[in-house]
Design an enzyme around this catalytic site. Structure first.
Site, PDB file in Angstrom:
ATOM      1  N   ASP A  22       0.752  -1.071   0.057  1.00 43.10           N
ATOM      2  CA  ASP A  22      -0.086  -0.056   0.009  1.00 43.10           C
ATOM      3  C   ASP A  22       0.676   1.224   0.038  1.00 43.10           C
ATOM      4  OD1 ASP A  22      -3.198   0.107   0.517  1.00 43.10           O
ATOM      5  OD2 ASP A  22      -2.072   2.021   0.852  1.00 43.10           O
ATOM      6  N   GLN A  23       0.390   2.342  -0.312  1.00 41.88           N
ATOM      7  CA  GLN A  23       0.995   3.420  -0.506  1.00 41.88           C
ATOM      8  C   GLN A  23       0.103   4.663   0.143  1.00 41.88           C
ATOM      9  OE1 GLN A  23       1.722   5.561  -4.422  1.00 41.88           O
ATOM     10  NE2 GLN A  23       3.853   5.208  -4.008  1.00 41.88           N
TER      11      GLN A  23
END
Length: 184
Positions: free
Chosen positions: A60-61
């Site tokens: 995830d970012q």
């Protein structure tokens, strides 16, 4: 990115309710770095618990402005324009997290950070950019793809291009070599 690096993968949806998890963690005051890590872990652990022996990667970012405000993916072109106006002429950080889980438990994790300085953008540039790039940026937290026309938005970048694209690839490859899954 993994396939281009010569890694065989099968992409599967984790079915984690990311919005609910993100909202709950933000309400608790979790930092952008820890939020990216928690979301990556939730995806990896959930899928790993379902499929047994396989190594599962979750990623995830999160994008954070200098004041700690976090931006989400834009819901429509109007919101993308607002995001770009907020980013224009300022620095922001991208926190890209990856977690590997096996048999329902995390066994490796890494969060990498890139710091990007966006040049000052005129409203007319933003309007034209979003109109022409919407299909490419609609799922991008910063409203840009650094590997495409989005590179034009920046005056300075510190960090790995892979991190900006959403995966701390070099650290992941190192771990796979340590595990003997890639030649060294």
């Amino acid at each position: 990115m993994l396939e281009l690096a010569g890694i065989q993968v099968e992409a599967l949806a984790s079915n984690v309710d990311e919005d609910a998890l993100r909202d709950g963690l933000r309400a608790e005051g979790v930092t952008a770095r820890n939020l990216a890590d928690a979301l990556a872990e939730a995806k990896a652990v959930r899928m790993s618990g379902r499929i047994g022996q396989a190594m599962v990667l979750g990623a995830d970012q999160i994008l954070a402005l200098e004041d700690g405000t976090m931006l989400d993916k834009p819901s429509d072109p109007a919101e993308a324009k607002l995001h770009l106006q907020k980013l224009s002429g300022k620095k922001h950080k991208l926190f890209s997290a990856a977690v590997i889980a096996e048999q329902g438990s995390p066994v490796w994790r890494h969060v990498d950070i890139a710091t990007l300085t966006m040049r000052s953008l005129s409203d007319s540039f933003i309007d034209e950019y979003v109109a022409s790039e919407w299909d490419n940026i609609r799922y991008c937290v910063g409203c840009y793809e650094i590997e495409g026309r989005g590179v034009q938005l920046f005056s300075n970048i510190v960090g790995s291009q892979f991190t900006i694209m959403g995966l701390p690839m070099l650290h992941l490859l190192d771990y796979l070599r340590i595990r003997g899954l890639l030649p060294s």
